[in-house]
Every structure is written in C-alpha cells, then in structure tokens.
Write an enzyme that holds these catalytic residues in place. Structure first.
Site, PDB file in Angstrom:
ATOM      1  N   ASP A 119       0.845  -1.194   0.000  1.00 59.43           N
ATOM      2  CA  ASP A 119       0.000   0.000   0.000  1.00 59.43           C
ATOM      3  C   ASP A 119       0.881   1.244   0.000  1.00 59.43           C
ATOM      4  OD1 ASP A 119      -2.359   1.425  -0.016  1.00 59.43           O
ATOM      5  OD2 ASP A 119      -2.587   1.390   2.163  1.00 59.43           O
ATOM      6  N   HIS A 126      -3.321  14.106   0.945  1.00 60.11           N
ATOM      7  CA  HIS A 126      -3.519  13.175   2.068  1.00 60.11           C
ATOM      8  C   HIS A 126      -2.295  13.169   2.987  1.00 60.11           C
ATOM      9  CE1 HIS A 126      -4.672   9.676   4.389  1.00 60.11           C
ATOM     10  NE2 HIS A 126      -3.555   9.065   4.040  1.00 60.11           N
ATOM     11  N   GLU A 193      -9.194   4.082  -1.912  1.00 58.48           N
ATOM     12  CA  GLU A 193      -7.973   3.898  -2.691  1.00 58.48           C
ATOM     13  C   GLU A 193      -8.275   3.199  -4.020  1.00 58.48           C
ATOM     14  OE1 GLU A 193      -4.597   2.422  -0.640  1.00 58.48           O
ATOM     15  OE2 GLU A 193      -5.238   3.199   1.317  1.00 58.48           O
ATOM     16  N   ASP A 225      -9.042   0.591   2.536  1.00 63.01           N
ATOM     17  CA  ASP A 225      -8.029   0.231   3.537  1.00 63.01           C
ATOM     18  C   ASP A 225      -8.557   0.646   4.916  1.00 63.01           C
ATOM     19  OD1 ASP A 225      -5.700  -0.300   4.938  1.00 63.01           O
ATOM     20  OD2 ASP A 225      -4.697   1.532   4.274  1.00 63.01           O
ATOM     21  N   GLN A 232      -3.416   2.442  15.248  1.00 65.18           N
ATOM     22  CA  GLN A 232      -2.357   2.841  14.313  1.00 65.18           C
ATOM     23  C   GLN A 232      -1.446   3.910  14.921  1.00 65.18           C
ATOM     24  OE1 GLN A 232      -3.930   4.583  10.715  1.00 65.18           O
ATOM     25  NE2 GLN A 232      -1.922   5.116   9.911  1.00 65.18           N
ATOM     26  N   THR A 249      -9.005  -5.572   4.603  1.00 64.48           N
ATOM     27  CA  THR A 249      -8.898  -4.621   3.495  1.00 64.48           C
ATOM     28  C   THR A 249      -9.872  -5.113   2.427  1.00 64.48           C
ATOM     29  OG1 THR A 249      -6.542  -4.357   3.975  1.00 64.48           O
ATOM     30  CG2 THR A 249      -7.317  -3.539   1.848  1.00 64.48           C
TER      31      THR A 249
HETATM   32 CA    CA Z   1      -3.803   3.175   2.980  1.00 67.44          CA
END
Ligand code: CA
Length: 403
Positions: A119, A126, A193, A225, A232, A249
């Site tokens: 990825d 972003h 995405e 995603d 995270q 995902t």
């Molecule tokens: Ca991503």
C-alpha cells in the site's frame, strides 16, 4: 433476458462493451466461474470459451483469474477481444444468452488469489493532512516524500471481497486520558484507494521499468483500507502500520482491465523535485482520470479525484521492483488514500472530520467522527471512455460489532 436488448448493457452504460470487468461468481449452490460483467449481468466466460473457442477454455477452469493473470498481455488482449466480439455480434446471442446471469442471482468472491500486497501513500494532499494532524509543528511531508513513492507491505491474507462484513478490531491504544487502553477501536476509519492487480510475474533480481507497466499490470479495482486510527497512532512509532490496518482490506469483486482505461490516461501533476531516472515518466505518463465517490450510509461524503495523485501506478511498480523484488501473479498494490485539494475531496474520515474534531452530519441528522457499528461505506468510481464513462466495480462493507 426476454425482450432485453443485445448486448444487455445497463441504462447508464457504465458497464458496457468498453468496460467488461472480470470477476469470480457462482449461482446458488453452483460451481464458481470466471465472469465478465456486462450491464447488470455476468457472462460465464469459461462456458463461453468452451462453446466458442475451446483452445483457451482451460484458462478459466479453476473459476478464478489466476491462470489468465499469469499469461501476459497478448493473451489478455485476445480474451478481451473475444468477449467483446461475442457480446456485440448478435450471431452469438443464442449461445451466450443461457450463459448470462443477473448479478442479483450470483455470489461473488475475490476474483483471483491475492499474492503480496503493498500500500502506497501517493496523494500529496492526504500526506499533508496526515502530517499536519500527526506531527503538528513539523514539516507536513516527510523529507523523502517527493523522492520516492512511500509504501508499506500490508497483509495479503486479510484482503476480502466487496460486501464482506468488517468486524471492529480490538487493540491497544492510548485513550483520551493519555492512559494505555485495550478494547474495540474507537476510531475506525476508511481509506478510499485505487488498487492495481499484477498479472505476469518476474524473476527475483528483475526490475520493471516505468515503460513496461502495461506488460505486467492486468487491471484496476477499488480498495478500502479500513484503519483503526487509535491502534495505528500508538503502534506506528517508528514502524508500522501493523494491526491498525491488517484486520481487513476490502477489494472490488470486479477487476477492470487496464486497456479499458486508455481514454482516462493523463499527464500526472508537475513534480517540483527532481526524480531519479528509474522514476521518470515523461514518456510514459500514467495519470488516470478516475473520479471517486465515498458514501456513508448512503450519504455522499466525499468525491476524491485520482487524477491529482503525485505518483503514478507505473512509478509505484517501478519503485517496488527497483531493488529486484519479484512479482507474482495476483500481487496487489494500492495508491494510498485518494485526497484532492478540496475539503470535500478527502478520502478518509480522519481528514473529513479533522481527527474527529469536526464531525460530519449525515442525511438522518446523526453525526460521525469515526465509524459506528452498523455503518455501511460504499466507494465507487467512474472514468472517461471514448464516448461516455465507465464505472469501476464498487467496494462496500458494513461495520460489525467487535466479537
Ligand atoms: Ca492506505
């Protein structure tokens, strides 16, 4: 099908003859077959080849795209030309009509066996938004960002087909009081995405130049995603992401062949830092004019434009193989969250709600910082064709409570 026109395209023409995406489908209780979507129907391609071109029928015998992926562009083009001819010429209608099934009578699964999954992080807006939120007071873009397409290896085994329920992940994170906490994520998010499906593999030690992108990439799909921002944020210092992403995902059931996007090719944005020769793409621009939309419980919350992506998919492929890492049929690499310059063009709730501090208001009057159990997210995209538009296969998922 009785009385329907031929070929049976949808009213808007989004899944017409210039699209013809591939999937893997089955009727209730029946065998899985490789399917080509036309309008709101799917053609059993393996059966069509057995009737009309048996020499190639073996390519589809396992009910997935795996064998076709491994062949390469000459065979991809031949198969696509056959499907297009058969569906456009009325003389084939008597053979094909019994092999066409309404989509709502079919189940779908992942169209191919997923190999490795990478990825990227290729949208400047972003990366800038995330940098401002996660590293306030520092430069928004990391120092390497304009010199290489940043990416990480994701978890291929938890890629699921569109429509699969997404169980809210558990994990550890720092709570709002600053104390270590464990439990269901309270910041479940999406990332809209675009994914690229590798066809032909390479040998270890071989690199794929930017110019060879169409020799190795079979098709394009949409990808969500799913991201647990609390998990995270805590785990990804200095490595990661790991558990904040690896729980699921989602990928479209339908893979649009790369040649279907010929009319969507554009020059990528002007790059304002010099690039190493292996990333230069002036002769082979692979900007793609895809217009995404993100819906949350039916409400349109964003329209991210793919065209503004700083790094093209051809550069991503060149970068991920420049060290000699080999490709396998079924490898997937994704663009990273697609976010454009406008506030209504951002591809994650993290950005759209500015880390939950500015909630979205949905059609039913409710507000969202991050996702609640029961929420459904649908990502769609269209692209120009010679005389209209086509749609990529949508990617959807509904959030289930933590187990
Ligand atoms: Ca991503």
């Amino acid at each position: 099908m009785t009385g329907a026109g031929w070929p049976p395209v949808d009213e808007a023409g989004l899944f017409g003859l210039d699209n013809l995406p591939y999937g893997s489908a089955s009727r209730s209780g029946g065998d899985w077959f490789v399917a080509v979507r036309i309008g709101n129907h799917a053609l059993d391609l393996g059966a069509a080849f057995r009737h009309l071109s048996p020499g190639d029928a073996d390519l589809f015998s396992d009910g997935r795209l795996d064998r076709l992926l491994a062949t390469g562009p000459r065979t991809w083009d031949r198969v696509r030309a056959n499907a297009s001819t058969w569906l456009s010429d009325g003389q084939f209608r008597p053979v094909l009509q019994p092999l066409l099934h309404p989509l709502d009578s079919l189940r779908t699964r992942l169209a191919f066996t997923v190999g490795d999954y990478v990825d990227f992080y290729a949208a400047e807006q972003h990366a800038t938004n995330v940098g401002q939120m996660f590293r306030p007071g520092q430069a928004a873009l990391p120092p390497n960002w304009k010199h290489l397409p940043i990416g990480y290896h994701g978890r291929a085994g938890t890629i699921v087909v569109s429509g699969t329920g997404i169980t809210r992940p558990r994990g550890q994170y720092r709570g709002v009081d600053g104390q270590l906490a464990f439990g269901p994520s309270t910041c479940l998010d999406i990332e809209a995405e675009v994914a690229f499906v590798v066809g032909r593999g390479t040998a270890l030690g071989q690199s794929v130049p930017v110019a060879d992108f169409p020799q190795y990439v079979f098709g394009v799909a949409l990808l969500n995603d799913w991201s647990a921002r609390d998990v995270q944020r805590w785990e990804a210092a200095p490595l990661g992401p790991l558990l904040g992403k690896s729980f699921a995902t989602s990928l479209s059931a339908w893979i649009t062949p790369l040649p279907a996007l010929a009319a969507a090719r554009r020059r990528p944005p002007v790059r304002d830092e010099p690039m190493l020769p292996y990333l230069q793409d002036a002769e082979d621009p692979w900007g793609l004019d895809l217009q995404l939309e993100v819906r949350l419980n039916g409400a349109l919350v964003s329209r991210p434009p793919f065209l503004g992506m700083y790094w093209s998919a051809a550069q991503m492929l060149a970068h991920m193989t420049v060290n000699g890492a080999s490709l396998r049929p079924g490898d997937v690499f994704a663009s990273g969250t697609v976010s454009g310059p406008g506030r209504d063009q951002w591809g994650s709730l993290l950005e759209l709600t500015w880390d939950g501090t500015e909630p979205l208001r949905l059609d039913d009057g409710s507000q969202r910082g991050f996702l609640q159990d029961g929420d459904e997210v649908v990502i769609r995209a269209t692209a120009p064709t010679r005389d209209g538009r086509l749609a990529l296969g949508e990617v959807s998922g509904r959030v289930r409570p933590a187990g």
